[in-house]
Design a protein around this motif. Structure first.
Motif, PDB file in Angstrom:
ATOM      1  N   ASP A   1       0.832  -1.206   0.000  1.00  0.00           N
ATOM      2  CA  ASP A   1       0.000   0.000   0.000  1.00  0.00           C
ATOM      3  C   ASP A   1       0.864   1.253   0.000  1.00  0.00           C
ATOM      4  OD1 ASP A   1      -2.697  -0.741  -0.234  1.00  0.00           O
ATOM      5  OD2 ASP A   1      -2.821  -1.293   1.888  1.00  0.00           O
TER       6      ASP A   1
ATOM      7  N   CYS B   1      -7.413   5.763   0.426  1.00  0.00           N
ATOM      8  CA  CYS B   1      -7.048   5.361  -0.934  1.00  0.00           C
ATOM      9  C   CYS B   1      -6.539   6.569  -1.709  1.00  0.00           C
ATOM     10  CB  CYS B   1      -8.273   4.750  -1.617  1.00  0.00           C
ATOM     11  SG  CYS B   1      -8.014   4.377  -3.359  1.00  0.00           S
TER      12      CYS B   1
ATOM     13  N   HIS C   1      -6.842  -1.197  -2.574  1.00  0.00           N
ATOM     14  CA  HIS C   1      -5.797  -1.501  -1.601  1.00  0.00           C
ATOM     15  C   HIS C   1      -5.070  -2.788  -1.972  1.00  0.00           C
ATOM     16  CE1 HIS C   1      -5.911   1.469   1.677  1.00  0.00           C
ATOM     17  NE2 HIS C   1      -7.042   1.794   1.073  1.00  0.00           N
TER      18      HIS C   1
ATOM     19  N   ASN D   1      -1.170   4.492  -0.659  1.00  0.00           N
ATOM     20  CA  ASN D   1      -2.283   4.386   0.279  1.00  0.00           C
ATOM     21  C   ASN D   1      -1.774   4.436   1.714  1.00  0.00           C
ATOM     22  OD1 ASN D   1      -4.036   4.056  -1.854  1.00  0.00           O
ATOM     23  ND2 ASN D   1      -4.064   1.836  -1.715  1.00  0.00           N
TER      24      ASN D   1
END
Length: 168
Positions: A51, A61, A72, A56
């Motif tokens: 991520d 997001c 994700h 992220n």
């Protein structure tokens, strides 16, 4: 020391790759080239690490600029697993990810090269995924006997520690 990884240009014609969204492709290239991945295409990469690669943070997001689960790493890894592209133990918490066809394109060229891999492979967690990988490689490619004897069979039997001594 630089770690050389091969990425076959035919990837751009691969059915699974053509279906991928840009974030999927970024994660895929990350799995192929990340420094935490071993030369055999296996490594401990948690969804949190992946991520971070795509921007992220927790549930936030980067793409949606809101809270979302669709973009994700955990969802993307699930997509890869559904298509049998990876083996993953992220659900059990060890973070082990194995790219199933990695050795097809990055097979060690000789036993000496394999010897250089063994030390970093010893650090990977024990897992039932190794047996699945060994069986997959045996079916998919005609690998050299020393690859199975020196690496895949001991991994499948979860004999990771002392693998270097066993090899020599």
């Amino acid at each position: 020391m630089a770690r050389y990884r091969k990425i076959d240009p035919r990837i751009w014609n691969d059915e699974n790759f053509l279906e991928m969204e840009p974030l999927h492709k970024l994660i895929w290239f990350t799995l192929l080239t990340h420094p935490l991945m071993t030369p055999m295409g296996a490594g401990v990469l948690t969804p949190a690490i992946l991520d971070e690669v795509i921007g992220n943070a927790r549930e936030w997001c980067w793409r949606c600029q809101d809270y979302c689960k669709i973009h994700h790493a955990e969802t993307i890894l699930g997509w890869f697993e559904e298509r049998s592209m990876i083996l993953s133990s992220n659900l059990t918490g060890s973070g082990l990810i194995v790219v199933k066809n990695y050795l097809r394109y990055n097979c060690p060229e000789n036993p000496n090269q394999l010897a250089g891999w063994i030390e970093c492979v010893e650090e990977l967690p024990r897992s039932p995924l190794w047996k699945i990988l060994r069986d997959h490689i045996a079916e998919e490619m005609d690998g050299p006997a020393w690859l199975f004897d020196g690496l895949l069979n001991p991994l499948a039997d979860n004999k990771m520690h002392g693998l270097k001594a066993l090899y020599w």
